[in-house]
Design a protein around this motif. Structure first.
Motif, PDB file in Angstrom:
ATOM      1  N   ARG A 124       3.830   5.866  -4.963  1.00  0.00           N
ATOM      2  CA  ARG A 124       3.963   6.064  -6.961  1.00  0.00           C
ATOM      3  C   ARG A 124       2.967   6.689  -7.691  1.00  0.00           C
ATOM      4  O   ARG A 124       2.397   6.323  -8.684  1.00  0.00           O
ATOM      5  N   GLY A 125       2.542   7.264  -6.570  1.00  0.00           N
ATOM      6  CA  GLY A 125       0.794   7.526  -6.891  1.00  0.00           C
ATOM      7  C   GLY A 125      -0.894   8.051  -6.975  1.00  0.00           C
ATOM      8  O   GLY A 125      -1.748   8.966  -7.301  1.00  0.00           O
ATOM      9  N   ARG A 126      -0.881   6.834  -5.804  1.00  0.00           N
ATOM     10  CA  ARG A 126      -1.778   5.897  -6.008  1.00  0.00           C
ATOM     11  C   ARG A 126      -2.730   6.790  -4.964  1.00  0.00           C
ATOM     12  O   ARG A 126      -1.905   7.107  -4.513  1.00  0.00           O
TER      13      ARG A 126
ATOM     14  N   ALA B 253      -4.932   2.326  -3.371  1.00  0.00           N
ATOM     15  CA  ALA B 253      -3.976   1.445  -2.739  1.00  0.00           C
ATOM     16  C   ALA B 253      -3.828   0.613  -1.948  1.00  0.00           C
ATOM     17  O   ALA B 253      -3.190  -0.757  -2.570  1.00  0.00           O
ATOM     18  N   HIS B 254      -5.147   0.701  -1.137  1.00  0.00           N
ATOM     19  CA  HIS B 254      -4.909  -0.434  -0.206  1.00  0.00           C
ATOM     20  C   HIS B 254      -6.142  -1.558  -1.345  1.00  0.00           C
ATOM     21  O   HIS B 254      -5.586  -2.793  -0.496  1.00  0.00           O
ATOM     22  N   VAL B 255      -6.566  -1.255  -1.631  1.00  0.00           N
ATOM     23  CA  VAL B 255      -7.576  -2.056  -2.347  1.00  0.00           C
ATOM     24  C   VAL B 255      -6.960  -2.689  -2.892  1.00  0.00           C
ATOM     25  O   VAL B 255      -6.681  -4.380  -3.314  1.00  0.00           O
TER      26      VAL B 255
ATOM     27  N   THR C 236       0.369  -1.177  -0.127  1.00  0.00           N
ATOM     28  CA  THR C 236       0.205   0.107  -0.054  1.00  0.00           C
ATOM     29  C   THR C 236       0.752   1.244  -0.097  1.00  0.00           C
ATOM     30  O   THR C 236       0.585   2.046  -1.049  1.00  0.00           O
ATOM     31  N   ALA C 237       2.243   1.079   1.003  1.00  0.00           N
ATOM     32  CA  ALA C 237       2.938   2.804   1.025  1.00  0.00           C
ATOM     33  C   ALA C 237       3.438   2.707  -0.472  1.00  0.00           C
ATOM     34  O   ALA C 237       3.945   3.906  -0.510  1.00  0.00           O
TER      35      ALA C 237
END
Length: 87
Positions: free
Chosen positions: A30-32, A37-39, A24-25
């Protein structure tokens, strides 16, 4: 490689939680967005669980802290193979 019997992944809930956190991090860097990112990270871990449904190791907790490594945080990568008792 697992299909060929050359490789057997093993991991614990701790490893999967750590993977999801760091993935996630990474995706956020990277811009999400945090939500996207979590999904994506949860989907990765879910896919790993689905395709390697016998990889989860339990019962390793009594071994925690017994490896005498210079960096105690590195012991997380040793836990599953040491106990190798899929749950």
């Amino acid at each position: 490689m697992d299909v060929e019997g050359l490789y057997r992944p093993l991991w614990s809930e701790v490893i999967l939680d750590e993977l999801e956190f760091h993935e996630t991090a990474k995706l956020e860097r990277r811009g999400r967005s945090a939500a996207a990112a979590h999904v994506a990270s949860a989907r990765l871990v879910g896919t790993m669980r689905e395709y390697f449904d016998d990889a989860l190791v339990t019962g390793w907790e009594p071994l925690e802290g017994t490896f005498s490594l210079p960096d105690p945080d590195e012991s997380t990568s040793l836990r599953p193979p040491s106990s190798a008792v899929p749950g």
